[in-house]
Design an enzyme around this catalytic site. Structure first.
Site: not given
Ligand SMILES: Cc1ncc(C[n+]2csc(CCOP(=O)(O)OP(=O)(O)O)c2C)c(N)n1
Lengths: 323, 376
Positions: A59, A128
């Site tokens: 990321e 999540h």
């Protein structure tokens, strides 16, 4: 025609790719797969793998690569696969994407859109279901937006992609499949404007992203109590249009701010502060905040106890009516 | 020991491994030992004199910056003393159209690139966050968070490759930065996309006080490239010719579409980490003396003199030019504006939020009333 928010986002990307060949999109699994939520479906097939491409699983690398590509003259859109995996990229976003223009005295522009599926309610595993928007709203140099409806998803994403400022674009993942009648492309609404989604007189509910729909449901349920609730979709946390909310509060006298994120130091605190600053004498009751509890996002079987729902919001409205 | 193992390894991977000894062309006494793998035959006498001049300028400006800091003209400054050959030799292998993504110690590379040193000092002075427009010089802004700029360079190189533009990107970082995640993500990205990117590590032996031995267990920094499938080179970073030759080879690879390289320039920072640091706490005078003998400028100067490429007159002329340059910078910094407070709100957003209007108005009122700028 009824479209889902996911379709609206996908259409916005296709239209932006068509309009400007400097728009590129990259991230994990966005190419062949079309993203784990299929938001980038068919982009690579149609525009090739130099416009939409898979990256290594990194990321910080994705966000930092966007910095270099933007410096070169591209208009990168990057996808963070899930909210909870944005943190490795946090450094690049807050230290470079947000500050580059300022540091360079206006010579380096960062027209980057950071797409982050966020929020809970889909029964996901840990990491999540996070709502990290306040971290980014607190960072000068970034714009932060989140749509509450499919048509607005198209509008806000298109505006974000063509913004010369970097935008953190939060996609309410539990609303990806929410449907609305709309014919795309639509005329887009500029970033930085809140809108009244449902007019009312008893009290104002202000929300963004996934909670807009919940608030509309609350307003419907409130009719049984004889309450006529106004619902405002904030749309854009930065820049934040408090004017629309202040105007509403001047009519209703009561405000409940709703978000999924943990309540303490959440964006609701900003909304409450602005309203008491600008509409103090219109307030009939203290501003109520309805958010998640100040705990890490819970396990899937328990998330319904964490997330604000119609009842929790109605209770908050009742509280404001007691004054 | 399994003696058959190296032979069994795929030749491609073996090629990625750096040789045991750093490439050196000039020995400590300035005697040239040519190496056919790293030729310098493209360097004419003027190039050689340029290399020398750039190193002398870098050292003098560095010294000037340190004294400006001592006079309170700069807030802090990070010296490059001892690293002149690494910075000048590496940068000299690039063309003007190539890009550089520096860390915060690359004054020498900036000087080769033709930046006005005074411009870079504004950042250390604290007037502005940076003092130059990167598009004027293809020299990106200095980056303070360690290692983060490596991935910007990789991204720039990937973009250039997509566009078919013939440029090479060189990104600089230190030995300490090789422990951070970003340079590794950068090397991996650049490798995956065959990007024309060079990762130039100045191993100056310390990250502030932390020596290399406490930074990594890798045999050398150059070995780290193998994990990404990119060749690692080790070079004597105090040897300007070797640094040039090794970098040129990496540049040629990048231009040929063969992808990135990792270069470890083995060198030493002779000054403190920054003007706020006290290096006597972590290194010995013996160690300093050891490195003093390998001084990059003395060594190269000896070579130029022995080859008849520089006489005393030329040397004096260079020294005099450099003095003029240094006094120009002194003047420039003394006279430089202190920064316009209203500029605080400039350049944050292309399209600023409404709150800026109120906040600007507040600052204007404070300035008018003279209540601002007093420390509480
Ligand atoms: C992410 C980050 N952590 C810590 C620091 C503080 N810091 C500044 S320089 C430095 C050491 C850097 O060492 P190295 O990468 O070897 O470069 P050098 O200073 O030797 O040129 C540290 C720890 C920083 N700037 N950024």
């Amino acid at each position: 025609m009824a479209i889902t928010m996911a379709q609206a986002l996908n259409q916005s990307l296709h239209d932006a790719f068509e309009k400007d060949d400097r728009v590129v999109l990259f991230g994990e699994d966005v190419g062949t797969l079309g993203g784990v939520f299929r938001i980038t479906d068919k982009l690579q097939e149609r525009f090739g793998d130099q416009r939409c491409f898979d990256t290594p699983l990194a990321e910080a690398g994705i966000a930092g690569t966007a910095v270099g590509m933007a410096m070169y003259g591209f208009r990168p859109i990057i996808e963070m696969q899930f909210d909870g995996f944005t943190y490795p990229a946090f450094e690049q976003i807050v230290s470079h994407i947000a500050k580059m223009r300022n540091r360079s005295r206006g010579t380096v522009t960062m027209p980057i859109t950071i797409r982050i599926p966020f929020g809970g309610g889909i029964g996901a595993v840990e990491h999540h279901s996070e709502s990290p928007e306040a971290y980014f709203a607190h960072t000068a140099g970034l714009k932060v937006v989140t749509p509450g409806t499919p048509a607005d998803a198209y509008s806000l994403l298109t505006e974000s992609i063509f913004s010369d400022d970097p935008v953190v674009f939060f996609e309410p993942k539990r609303r990806y499949w929410m449907k609305e009648d709309a014919i795309l492309p639509i005329t887009t609404e500029p970033i930085g404007q809140s809108v009244v989604r449902r007019p009312g007189t008893t009290a104002t509910l202000a929300a963004y992203g996934p909670m807009v729909k919940t608030c509309l449901e609350t307003a419907e349920a409130a009719e049984a109590e004889g309450w006529d609730l106004e619902v405002i979709d904030i749309r854009s946390l930065v820049p934040f249009d408090h004017g629309t909310i202040v105007e509403s509060v001047e009519r209703t006298g009561r405000l409940v701010v709703v978000h999924e994120a943990q309540t303490t130091a959440g964006f609701g605190a900003e909304v409450a502060a602005r309203v008491q600053q600008h509409a103090f004498y219109s307030l009939e009751a203290p501003v109520q905040r309805v958010g998640g509890f100040d705990i890490p996002y819970p396990a899937a079987m328990l998330e319904e106890f964490f997330l604000p729902d119609v009842d929790r919001i109605l209770d908050a409205v009742a509280t404001t009516l007691e004054y | 020991m399994n003696r058959s193992e190296p032979a069994a390894l795929d030749q491609r991977y073996l090629q990625l491994l750096p040789p045991a000894e750093p490439v050196q062309l000039l020995d400590d006494d300035g005697v040239l030992h040519e190496n056919p793998d790293f030729p310098i035959d493209d360097l004419g006498p003027d190039d050689l004199r340029n290399l020398y001049r750039y190193m002398v300028v870098s050292r003098r400006i560095d010294k000037q910056a340190i004294s400006l800091q001592r006079q309170g003209q700069l807030g802090v400054y990070a010296s490059l003393l001892g690293q002149e050959a690494a910075q000048v030799g590496g940068a000299y292998a690039l063309e003007d159209r190539d890009w550089m993504f520096p860390s915060f110690r690359e004054m020498g590379a900036a000087i080769v690139r033709g930046l006005e040193p005074g411009q870079l000092l504004h950042q250390w002075r604290g007037t502005w966050l940076s003092g130059h427009n990167p598009y004027d010089s293809n020299f990106a802004l200095m980056s303070i968070p360690i290692g983060t700029q490596a991935i910007h360079g990789a991204g720039y190189a990937i973009a250039a490759a997509f566009d078919g533009e013939d440029i090479v990107v060189m990104t600089y970082f230190g030995d300490g930065a090789t422990s951070e995640g970003d340079p590794h993500e950068a090397m991996n990205f650049a490798a995956v996309y065959d990007a024309p990117c060079i990762f130039f590590v100045q191993n100056n032996q310390y990250a502030i006080s932390t020596p290399l031995s406490e930074q990594t267990r890798a045999p050398t920094i150059a070995h780290k490239g193998i994990g990404y499938g990119i060749p690692g080179y080790r070079v004597d970073g105090n040897d300007v010719l070797a640094t040039y030759a090794v970098t040129r080879r990496a540049v040629q690879r990048a231009r040929a579409g063969e992808g990135p390289s990792l270069i470890e320039a083995v060198t030493y920072r002779m000054e403190a980490h920054t003007t706020s640091d006290d290096p006597t706490r972590y290194r010995t005078p013996e160690e300093m003396d050891e490195w003093q003998r390998r001084d990059p400028i003395a060594r190269f100067g000896a070579y130029l003199s022995a080859e008849g490429l520089m006489d005393d007159e030329l040397k004096d002329r260079i020294d005099a030019d450099v003095e003029t340059l240094a006094s120009g910078i002194r003047e420039e910094i003394y006279e430089a504006p202190h920064g316009d407070p209203m500029e605080l709100f400039e350049h944050v957003y292309v399209d600023p939020p409404a709150e800026f209007a109120d906040q600007r108005a507040l600052l204007t009122r404070e300035l008018d009333a003279g209540t601002n700028g007093t420390e509480g």
